[in-house]
Design an enzyme around this catalytic site. Structure first.
Site, mmCIF file in Angstrom:
data_model
loop_
_atom_site.group_PDB
_atom_site.id
_atom_site.type_symbol
_atom_site.label_atom_id
_atom_site.label_comp_id
_atom_site.label_asym_id
_atom_site.label_seq_id
_atom_site.Cartn_x
_atom_site.Cartn_y
_atom_site.Cartn_z
ATOM 1 N N TRP A 9 0.823 -1.222 0.000
ATOM 2 C CA TRP A 9 0.000 0.000 0.000
ATOM 3 C C TRP A 9 0.855 1.270 0.000
ATOM 4 C CZ3 TRP A 9 -4.596 -0.828 3.981
ATOM 5 C CH2 TRP A 9 -5.295 -1.978 3.622
ATOM 6 N N LYS A 10 2.135 1.118 0.266
ATOM 7 C CA LYS A 10 3.047 2.274 0.377
ATOM 8 C C LYS A 10 2.467 3.276 1.381
ATOM 9 C CE LYS A 10 4.729 1.197 -4.193
ATOM 10 N NZ LYS A 10 5.249 1.644 -5.471
ATOM 11 N N GLU A 97 12.159 2.162 -3.800
ATOM 12 C CA GLU A 97 11.853 3.493 -3.253
ATOM 13 C C GLU A 97 12.646 3.743 -1.967
ATOM 14 O OE1 GLU A 97 7.583 3.102 -3.274
ATOM 15 O OE2 GLU A 97 7.603 3.242 -5.458
ATOM 16 N N GLY A 171 5.123 1.946 -10.875
ATOM 17 C CA GLY A 171 4.267 3.136 -10.863
ATOM 18 C C GLY A 171 4.245 3.905 -12.165
ATOM 19 N N SER A 203 3.829 -2.214 -12.061
ATOM 20 C CA SER A 203 2.638 -1.978 -12.894
ATOM 21 C C SER A 203 1.829 -3.240 -13.177
ATOM 22 C CB SER A 203 3.032 -1.267 -14.192
ATOM 23 O OG SER A 203 3.584 0.002 -13.906
ATOM 24 N N GLY A 224 1.568 -2.618 -6.325
ATOM 25 C CA GLY A 224 1.475 -1.316 -5.660
ATOM 26 C C GLY A 224 0.110 -0.688 -5.913
ATOM 27 N N GLY A 225 0.044 0.175 -6.907
ATOM 28 C CA GLY A 225 -1.172 0.956 -7.199
ATOM 29 C C GLY A 225 -2.448 0.132 -7.249
HETATM 30 P P1 PGA Z 1 3.188 -0.498 -8.859
HETATM 31 O O1 PGA Z 1 4.204 -0.682 -7.639
HETATM 32 O O2 PGA Z 1 2.367 -1.762 -8.938
HETATM 33 O O3 PGA Z 1 2.364 0.698 -8.498
HETATM 34 O O4 PGA Z 1 4.010 -0.295 -10.078
HETATM 35 C C1 PGA Z 1 4.822 -1.920 -7.386
HETATM 36 C C2 PGA Z 1 5.756 -1.814 -6.213
HETATM 37 O O5 PGA Z 1 6.398 -0.761 -6.049
HETATM 38 O O6 PGA Z 1 5.884 -2.759 -5.416
#
Ligand code: PGA
Length: 250
Positions: A9-10, A97, A171, A203, A224-225
């Site tokens: 979820w970041k 990140e 992302g 992604s 992620g997203g």
């Molecule tokens: P994303 O992120 O699916 O939004 O590209 C993946 C991640 O950073 O684990």
């Protein structure tokens, strides 16, 4: 081997949003039982204790980082033991990140991985090359070095998961194509203890998840997203279940 679907979820999610998301996913899992897929949610640490009580039978939880030390005067940091105490079974380590934004080195990621294991958590060790490294052809050297230095020598296949996340695909909506994922996961598998689970990340969406998870040496996805909406994340869990069934029938 089962597939593992991890939602990262970041830095997203209020308490209300977190409850909505987890209850929607738990409801989906109750209606679509599948032993072949393991679903792991990694909310921000502010939500972990509160959410990890939800449906411990079908859902697993993880942190997004931890500190090497178990406790001490480290303002703002969280230890693996604290994550464990909050109901986590996993912890994402060395995400790009954090490598980029917090100057994390391979050596630090290895130390954190050892601490995570000692606390009873399964580290999800992330590696991945930048676009420049991919285009210059240096990516295999970069990935091999990340593996060699970030995965502790003492680790067996059961101790951790490896997540391959090309930095240029995170992302950005630019997913690596199937040939790239196949070749890169094959390369990564050749550098790891036999049987290590390797996840793909970058992604991943409902419309590409099934084709990605059909590729050899892709044992799941780190999302992620698309993990922030019940509909998209449950569709990815469904895609994992579908590829497992097709794989077993083939
Ligand atoms: P994303 O992120 O699916 O939004 O590209 C993946 C991640 O950073 O684990």
């Amino acid at each position: 081997m089962h597939k593992t679907v991890i939602g990262n979820w970041k830095m997203h999610g209020s308490r209300a949003e977190g409850h909505h998301l987890v209850s929607g996913i738990a409801e989906y899992l109750a209606e679509n039982e599948n032993d072949n897929v393991k679903t792991v949610l990694c909310p921000p640490s502010t939500l972990l204790c509160e959410l990890s009580g939800y449906d411990g039978d079908t859902l697993y939880y993880g942190g997004q980082d931890c500190r090497v030390e178990e406790q001490g005067a480290y303002t703002g940091d969280i230890s693996a033991k604290m994550l464990d105490d909050c109901g986590a079974s996993y912890v994402i380590l060395g995400h790009s990140e954090r490598r980029a934004g917090h100057s994390e080195t391979n050596e630090l990621v290895a130390s954190k991985s050892n601490s995570a294991k000692a606390a009873g958590l399964v580290p999800v060790i992330c590696i991945g090359e930048t676009l420049e490294e991919r285009e210059s052809g240096a990516f295999e050297t970069v990935l091999a070095k990340q593996i060699q230095q970030s995965v502790p020598d003492s680790f067996t296949a059961q101790d951790f998961l490896l997540a391959y996340e090309p930095v240029w695909a995170i992302g950005t909506g630019k997913v690596a194509d199937e040939a790239t994922i196949r070749a890169t996961h094959g390369f990564i598998a050749s550098k790891l203890p036999e049987g290590t689970a390797i996840l793909y990340g970058g992604s991943v969406k409902p419309d590409n998840a099934a084709s990605i998870m059909q590729i050899a040496h892709v044992d799941g996805v780190l999302v992620g997203g698309a993990s922030l909406k019940v509909e998209s994340f449950t569709a990815i869990i469904g895609a994992a279940a579908q590829t497992q069934q097709e794989g077993q029938a083939a």
